[in-house]
Design a protein around this motif. Structure first.
Motif, PDB file in Angstrom:
ATOM      1  N   ARG A  98       0.851  -1.192   0.000  1.00 28.62           N
ATOM      2  CA  ARG A  98       0.000   0.000   0.000  1.00 28.62           C
ATOM      3  C   ARG A  98       0.875   1.226   0.000  1.00 28.62           C
ATOM      4  O   ARG A  98       1.844   1.306   0.743  1.00 28.62           O
ATOM      5  CB  ARG A  98      -0.882   0.052   1.259  1.00 28.62           C
ATOM      6  N   SER A  99       0.527   2.171  -0.840  1.00 33.68           N
ATOM      7  CA  SER A  99       1.189   3.463  -0.885  1.00 33.68           C
ATOM      8  C   SER A  99       0.289   4.452  -0.153  1.00 33.68           C
ATOM      9  O   SER A  99      -0.875   4.619  -0.517  1.00 33.68           O
ATOM     10  CB  SER A  99       1.387   3.888  -2.337  1.00 33.68           C
ATOM     11  N   ILE A 100       0.827   5.091   0.884  1.00 32.60           N
ATOM     12  CA  ILE A 100       0.016   5.935   1.759  1.00 32.60           C
ATOM     13  C   ILE A 100       0.641   7.318   1.865  1.00 32.60           C
ATOM     14  O   ILE A 100       1.797   7.455   2.281  1.00 32.60           O
ATOM     15  CB  ILE A 100      -0.093   5.303   3.163  1.00 32.60           C
ATOM     16  N   ASP A 101      -0.120   8.324   1.483  1.00 27.97           N
ATOM     17  CA  ASP A 101       0.310   9.710   1.655  1.00 27.97           C
ATOM     18  C   ASP A 101       0.028  10.068   3.112  1.00 27.97           C
ATOM     19  O   ASP A 101      -1.117  10.309   3.495  1.00 27.97           O
ATOM     20  CB  ASP A 101      -0.459  10.623   0.701  1.00 27.97           C
ATOM     21  N   TYR A 102       1.067  10.074   3.926  1.00 31.02           N
ATOM     22  CA  TYR A 102       0.860  10.287   5.360  1.00 31.02           C
ATOM     23  C   TYR A 102       0.398  11.698   5.686  1.00 31.02           C
ATOM     24  O   TYR A 102      -0.146  11.934   6.763  1.00 31.02           O
ATOM     25  CB  TYR A 102       2.106   9.910   6.171  1.00 31.02           C
ATOM     26  N   GLN A 103       0.566  12.642   4.771  1.00 27.00           N
ATOM     27  CA  GLN A 103       0.066  13.995   5.012  1.00 27.00           C
ATOM     28  C   GLN A 103      -1.438  14.069   4.765  1.00 27.00           C
ATOM     29  O   GLN A 103      -2.112  14.906   5.354  1.00 27.00           O
ATOM     30  CB  GLN A 103       0.795  14.991   4.110  1.00 27.00           C
ATOM     31  N   GLN A 104      -1.952  13.207   3.905  1.00 28.37           N
ATOM     32  CA  GLN A 104      -3.376  13.187   3.604  1.00 28.37           C
ATOM     33  C   GLN A 104      -4.138  12.185   4.477  1.00 28.37           C
ATOM     34  O   GLN A 104      -5.240  12.454   4.914  1.00 28.37           O
ATOM     35  CB  GLN A 104      -3.610  12.833   2.119  1.00 28.37           C
ATOM     36  N   ASP A 105      -3.559  11.003   4.700  1.00 23.66           N
ATOM     37  CA  ASP A 105      -4.201   9.945   5.472  1.00 23.66           C
ATOM     38  C   ASP A 105      -3.654   9.969   6.899  1.00 23.66           C
ATOM     39  O   ASP A 105      -2.847   9.137   7.300  1.00 23.66           O
ATOM     40  CB  ASP A 105      -3.956   8.590   4.806  1.00 23.66           C
ATOM     41  N   LYS A 106      -4.105  10.949   7.647  1.00 26.24           N
ATOM     42  CA  LYS A 106      -3.582  11.158   9.002  1.00 26.24           C
ATOM     43  C   LYS A 106      -3.948  10.018   9.953  1.00 26.24           C
ATOM     44  O   LYS A 106      -3.191   9.696  10.854  1.00 26.24           O
ATOM     45  CB  LYS A 106      -4.045  12.494   9.538  1.00 26.24           C
ATOM     46  N   ALA A 107      -5.102   9.395   9.748  1.00 27.76           N
ATOM     47  CA  ALA A 107      -5.513   8.296  10.627  1.00 27.76           C
ATOM     48  C   ALA A 107      -4.535   7.129  10.526  1.00 27.76           C
ATOM     49  O   ALA A 107      -4.095   6.586  11.548  1.00 27.76           O
ATOM     50  CB  ALA A 107      -6.928   7.844  10.281  1.00 27.76           C
ATOM     51  N   THR A 108      -4.163   6.757   9.311  1.00 31.34           N
ATOM     52  CA  THR A 108      -3.213   5.658   9.136  1.00 31.34           C
ATOM     53  C   THR A 108      -1.832   6.074   9.624  1.00 31.34           C
ATOM     54  O   THR A 108      -1.137   5.289  10.257  1.00 31.34           O
ATOM     55  CB  THR A 108      -3.168   5.216   7.656  1.00 31.34           C
ATOM     56  N   ALA A 109      -1.441   7.297   9.332  1.00 29.83           N
ATOM     57  CA  ALA A 109      -0.138   7.793   9.802  1.00 29.83           C
ATOM     58  C   ALA A 109      -0.074   7.752  11.323  1.00 29.83           C
ATOM     59  O   ALA A 109       0.941   7.325  11.891  1.00 29.83           O
ATOM     60  CB  ALA A 109       0.106   9.204   9.289  1.00 29.83           C
ATOM     61  N   ASP A 110      -1.142   8.172  11.991  1.00 27.77           N
ATOM     62  CA  ASP A 110      -1.160   8.132  13.456  1.00 27.77           C
ATOM     63  C   ASP A 110      -1.130   6.698  13.968  1.00 27.77           C
ATOM     64  O   ASP A 110      -0.439   6.393  14.934  1.00 27.77           O
ATOM     65  CB  ASP A 110      -2.395   8.855  13.995  1.00 27.77           C
ATOM     66  N   LYS A 111      -1.881   5.822  13.323  1.00 28.10           N
ATOM     67  CA  LYS A 111      -1.924   4.413  13.743  1.00 28.10           C
ATOM     68  C   LYS A 111      -0.529   3.796  13.751  1.00 28.10           C
ATOM     69  O   LYS A 111      -0.175   3.043  14.655  1.00 28.10           O
ATOM     70  CB  LYS A 111      -2.838   3.607  12.821  1.00 28.10           C
ATOM     71  N   TYR A 112       0.276   4.131  12.725  1.00 30.61           N
ATOM     72  CA  TYR A 112       1.606   3.549  12.602  1.00 30.61           C
ATOM     73  C   TYR A 112       2.722   4.507  13.031  1.00 30.61           C
ATOM     74  O   TYR A 112       3.889   4.246  12.777  1.00 30.61           O
ATOM     75  CB  TYR A 112       1.832   3.068  11.169  1.00 30.61           C
ATOM     76  N   ASN A 113       2.341   5.604  13.690  1.00 28.67           N
ATOM     77  CA  ASN A 113       3.294   6.575  14.228  1.00 28.67           C
ATOM     78  C   ASN A 113       4.269   7.075  13.159  1.00 28.67           C
ATOM     79  O   ASN A 113       5.484   7.071  13.343  1.00 28.67           O
ATOM     80  CB  ASN A 113       4.056   5.980  15.413  1.00 28.67           C
ATOM     81  N   VAL A 114       3.707   7.499  12.027  1.00 29.86           N
ATOM     82  CA  VAL A 114       4.517   7.946  10.897  1.00 29.86           C
ATOM     83  C   VAL A 114       4.602   9.461  10.878  1.00 29.86           C
ATOM     84  O   VAL A 114       3.578  10.148  10.937  1.00 29.86           O
ATOM     85  CB  VAL A 114       3.928   7.424   9.564  1.00 29.86           C
ATOM     86  N   LYS A 115       5.819   9.973  10.763  1.00 34.28           N
ATOM     87  CA  LYS A 115       6.047  11.411  10.676  1.00 34.28           C
ATOM     88  C   LYS A 115       6.914  11.771   9.466  1.00 34.28           C
ATOM     89  O   LYS A 115       7.008  12.921   9.091  1.00 34.28           O
ATOM     90  CB  LYS A 115       6.690  11.921  11.955  1.00 34.28           C
ATOM     91  N   VAL A 116       7.571  10.769   8.890  1.00 38.32           N
ATOM     92  CA  VAL A 116       8.405  10.965   7.708  1.00 38.32           C
ATOM     93  C   VAL A 116       8.191   9.781   6.759  1.00 38.32           C
ATOM     94  O   VAL A 116       7.684   8.739   7.156  1.00 38.32           O
ATOM     95  CB  VAL A 116       9.911  11.083   8.052  1.00 38.32           C
ATOM     96  N   GLN A 117       8.619   9.967   5.515  1.00 37.56           N
ATOM     97  CA  GLN A 117       8.440   8.917   4.534  1.00 37.56           C
ATOM     98  C   GLN A 117       9.295   7.708   4.874  1.00 37.56           C
ATOM     99  O   GLN A 117      10.360   7.832   5.462  1.00 37.56           O
ATOM    100  CB  GLN A 117       8.723   9.409   3.114  1.00 37.56           C
ATOM    101  N   GLY A 118       8.802   6.532   4.494  1.00 42.77           N
ATOM    102  CA  GLY A 118       9.544   5.314   4.768  1.00 42.77           C
ATOM    103  C   GLY A 118       8.710   4.080   4.522  1.00 42.77           C
ATOM    104  O   GLY A 118       7.531   4.147   4.178  1.00 42.77           O
ATOM    105  N   LEU A 119       9.341   2.947   4.699  1.00 43.44           N
ATOM    106  CA  LEU A 119       8.706   1.652   4.480  1.00 43.44           C
ATOM    107  C   LEU A 119       8.567   0.924   5.806  1.00 43.44           C
ATOM    108  O   LEU A 119       9.500   0.902   6.615  1.00 43.44           O
ATOM    109  CB  LEU A 119       9.552   0.813   3.513  1.00 43.44           C
ATOM    110  N   LYS A 120       7.389   0.356   6.004  1.00 44.50           N
ATOM    111  CA  LYS A 120       7.139  -0.508   7.152  1.00 44.50           C
ATOM    112  C   LYS A 120       6.648  -1.838   6.599  1.00 44.50           C
ATOM    113  O   LYS A 120       5.994  -1.877   5.557  1.00 44.50           O
ATOM    114  CB  LYS A 120       6.086   0.080   8.078  1.00 44.50           C
ATOM    115  N   ILE A 121       6.964  -2.910   7.304  1.00 44.28           N
ATOM    116  CA  ILE A 121       6.439  -4.220   6.935  1.00 44.28           C
ATOM    117  C   ILE A 121       5.526  -4.664   8.058  1.00 44.28           C
ATOM    118  O   ILE A 121       5.923  -4.748   9.216  1.00 44.28           O
ATOM    119  CB  ILE A 121       7.564  -5.240   6.713  1.00 44.28           C
ATOM    120  N   ARG A 122       4.288  -4.910   7.675  1.00 42.15           N
ATOM    121  CA  ARG A 122       3.259  -5.350   8.618  1.00 42.15           C
ATOM    122  C   ARG A 122       2.994  -6.825   8.364  1.00 42.15           C
ATOM    123  O   ARG A 122       2.738  -7.228   7.240  1.00 42.15           O
ATOM    124  CB  ARG A 122       1.989  -4.546   8.380  1.00 42.15           C
TER     125      ARG A 122
END
Length: 161
Positions: A98-122
């Protein structure tokens, strides 16, 4: 005279300490550095409804709205890794991206504690979810083959291969 010299040295040391603290505070506020209390360990485990079926591996690529060449390469190379080595797993749904714009999708960014661009493996299996940061990708964004090789190693480990 010695007392004045010591006081001057102490004032310089105090000034340097203030500067270091101010820089650290600025980095935290900008999201480049997180404090231990702000961010869980690299692997986050939480209960989710992942069922008792086979596990899944999901690549979560977080990016800014405005993207640079390195950011585009990071996502593109991740997709190419899946296309090249995990076509069957992608088709079966065992692996996804999934490609997620963390500036637009704040709920997902908050869920995964994202503040900068990067890759996470879930990974999710047996009612447990694990999320791991993969910051090493940035070392490879200028070399597609090295990036793909590295990411394949990471994914294989998650798949238990």
């Amino acid at each position: 005279m010695k007392s004045a010299w010591k006081m001057g040295l102490l004032a310089i040391a105090a000034g340097m300490l203030v500067i270091v603290v101010a820089i650290a505070f600025g980095l935290v506020q900008a999201g480049y550095v997180t404090l231990a209390a702000d961010q869980p360990a690299a692997a986050v485990v939480e209960s989710v409804d992942a069922g008792s079926g086979p596990g899944i591996v999901e690549l979560l690529y977080f990016h800014r709205t405005d993207r640079c060449t390195s950011c585009n390469n990071a996502e593109q190379y991740a997709r190419e890794t899946l296309d090249q080595y995990y076509k069957d797993e992608v088709e079966s749904g065992e692996i996804s991206i999934r490609s997620i714009d963390y500036q637009q999708d704040k709920a997902t960014a908050d869920k995964y504690n994202v503040k900068v661009q990067g890759l996470k493996i879930r990974t999710a299996a047996g009612g447990q979810e694990n999320v791991k940061d993969v910051p090493e990708i940035w070392s490879y964004v200028s070399d597609r083959d090295a990036y793909v090789k590295y990411l394949k190693t990471v994914i294989d480990k998650e798949l238990g291969r």
